[in-house]
Design a protein around this motif. Sequence first.
Motif, PDB file in Angstrom:
ATOM      1  N   UNK A 111       0.833  -1.219   0.000  1.00  0.00           N
ATOM      2  CA  UNK A 111       0.000   0.000   0.000  1.00  0.00           C
ATOM      3  C   UNK A 111       0.867   1.268   0.000  1.00  0.00           C
ATOM      4  N   UNK A 112       2.066   1.158   0.535  1.00  0.00           N
ATOM      5  CA  UNK A 112       3.011   2.281   0.503  1.00  0.00           C
ATOM      6  C   UNK A 112       2.450   3.558   1.083  1.00  0.00           C
TER       7      UNK A 112
ATOM      8  N   UNK B 287     -11.372   6.282   6.640  1.00  0.00           N
ATOM      9  CA  UNK B 287     -10.914   5.785   7.939  1.00  0.00           C
ATOM     10  C   UNK B 287     -11.471   4.381   8.167  1.00  0.00           C
ATOM     11  N   UNK B 288     -10.608   3.493   8.591  1.00  0.00           N
ATOM     12  CA  UNK B 288     -10.979   2.079   8.766  1.00  0.00           C
ATOM     13  C   UNK B 288     -10.692   1.644  10.202  1.00  0.00           C
ATOM     14  N   UNK B 289     -11.678   0.970  10.808  1.00  0.00           N
ATOM     15  CA  UNK B 289     -11.483   0.400  12.147  1.00  0.00           C
ATOM     16  C   UNK B 289     -11.412  -1.118  11.952  1.00  0.00           C
ATOM     17  N   UNK B 290     -10.244  -1.745  12.176  1.00  0.00           N
ATOM     18  CA  UNK B 290     -10.113  -3.162  11.800  1.00  0.00           C
ATOM     19  C   UNK B 290     -11.167  -4.091  12.411  1.00  0.00           C
ATOM     20  N   UNK B 291     -11.629  -3.801  13.637  1.00  0.00           N
ATOM     21  CA  UNK B 291     -12.742  -4.588  14.195  1.00  0.00           C
ATOM     22  C   UNK B 291     -13.866  -3.617  14.541  1.00  0.00           C
ATOM     23  N   UNK B 292     -14.984  -3.753  13.854  1.00  0.00           N
ATOM     24  CA  UNK B 292     -16.085  -2.798  14.015  1.00  0.00           C
ATOM     25  C   UNK B 292     -16.695  -2.865  15.422  1.00  0.00           C
ATOM     26  N   UNK B 293     -16.448  -3.961  16.137  1.00  0.00           N
ATOM     27  CA  UNK B 293     -17.024  -4.085  17.483  1.00  0.00           C
ATOM     28  C   UNK B 293     -16.120  -3.451  18.560  1.00  0.00           C
ATOM     29  N   UNK B 294     -15.016  -2.841  18.162  1.00  0.00           N
ATOM     30  CA  UNK B 294     -14.127  -2.220  19.150  1.00  0.00           C
ATOM     31  C   UNK B 294     -14.726  -0.872  19.569  1.00  0.00           C
TER      32      UNK B 294
ATOM     33  N   UNK C 280      -5.967  -4.969   6.014  1.00  0.00           N
ATOM     34  CA  UNK C 280      -4.920  -4.510   5.083  1.00  0.00           C
ATOM     35  C   UNK C 280      -4.933  -5.311   3.785  1.00  0.00           C
ATOM     36  N   UNK C 281      -5.098  -6.630   3.881  1.00  0.00           N
ATOM     37  CA  UNK C 281      -5.078  -7.427   2.640  1.00  0.00           C
ATOM     38  C   UNK C 281      -6.318  -7.139   1.788  1.00  0.00           C
ATOM     39  N   UNK C 282      -7.408  -6.787   2.429  1.00  0.00           N
ATOM     40  CA  UNK C 282      -8.572  -6.351   1.650  1.00  0.00           C
ATOM     41  C   UNK C 282      -8.273  -5.040   0.936  1.00  0.00           C
ATOM     42  N   UNK C 283      -7.573  -4.140   1.609  1.00  0.00           N
ATOM     43  CA  UNK C 283      -7.206  -2.872   0.957  1.00  0.00           C
ATOM     44  C   UNK C 283      -6.328  -3.131  -0.265  1.00  0.00           C
TER      45      UNK C 283
END
Length: 370
Positions: A31-32, A94-101, A338-341
């Motif tokens: 992603x750099x 903006x991305x939150x890796x776990x939406x339940x956090x 990240x791998x989805x991105x």
Amino acid sequence: MATNKSHLLEDYLDLSADDLDKRIIIAKETMGRRLLILGHHYQQDDVIKFADFRGDSLKLSQEAAKSDREFIVFCGVHFMAETADIITGEHQKVILPDITAGCSMADMANLYKVENAWKDITHIVGEHNILPVTYINSSADLKAFCGRKGGSVCTSSSAERIIRWALGEHGKIFFFPDEHLGRNSAVKMGIPEEEIIVWRRDEPMGGPMGGPMGGNDKEKIKKARIILWDGFCSVHMLFLPKHVEYFRERYPGINVIVHPECRREVVELSDLCGSTEYIINRIKESPAGTAWAIGTEINLVNRLRKEQPDKTIFFLSPTVCLCSTMYRIDPQHLCWALENLVEGTVVNQIIVPEEEKRWARVALERMLAL
Ligand code: SF4
């Protein structure tokens, strides 16, 4: 090259720590400069080691806004990712890796209950005689509420300054969601305890506008200068006066430093009290050989212990005070996001609605201007 292919979270749950580390590094490199990873101070080591910046929620959001990177992966909790979305540009996601956090404290105040309380309070004291102030640890709609009503956001380091300003403007404030930050800041400013009352969120309805009276009567509400919502941080509430007493007896000369989300009795017994950044700086600047008992989240305390080996550092509680919701952001979720991105798929994007964003920004900018 992005293909818009989605990875499934369940495929990551059984990966080894080594595999996860390698794959996160590759995804980050791929992603750099389109990607920025933010790590809150309370984040676990296995995740924060990948962060481009470490800090508290406001500092991290400001770094994101300054960076101009397209994808901001926030390793924190929900309100932090919302704050980042409020202050970053339209081209940033903006991305939150776990939406339940989430944050248990932020969840203790919602717009419906705060608006009901506000109606009752302002019916008694008049809308021009009170300002709402919300701790940054709150949902975006509560920040927007403060923006619309002429109030402000505050952080743990700016709480006193914002309370002083709000009292100067209108003589009275309604502070949410953290009772303890509000009380500790007000008492430090010299406001007598009898001018501070608590609004109990689960009191039954029955106020003049049909809402609750927060367990208070009209006279109490009229006399109070500070009305505190009864929210708290489940992590910082675990520190007790007996823990301070234990360290004082066992290690004479020890310095006790705590976060202002701790209960008043703990703060009173401590030597120093301040935000996470304040705690970090005080420990770093202290002379070698000093001993500290620290009352804040355990990941931060353990990291300080590792990074400051010339000092003796204790965690101020026999129980593990871990922010369990922050802990939900683990290497598995980070790798998955990240791998989805990399494949062109944005998972768990946090989007604050435009109108809410506009007013929340007003409240945040008011704080920064003061
Ligand atoms: S430590 Fe407490 S206030 Fe901070 S995110 Fe966790 S629950 Fe919320």
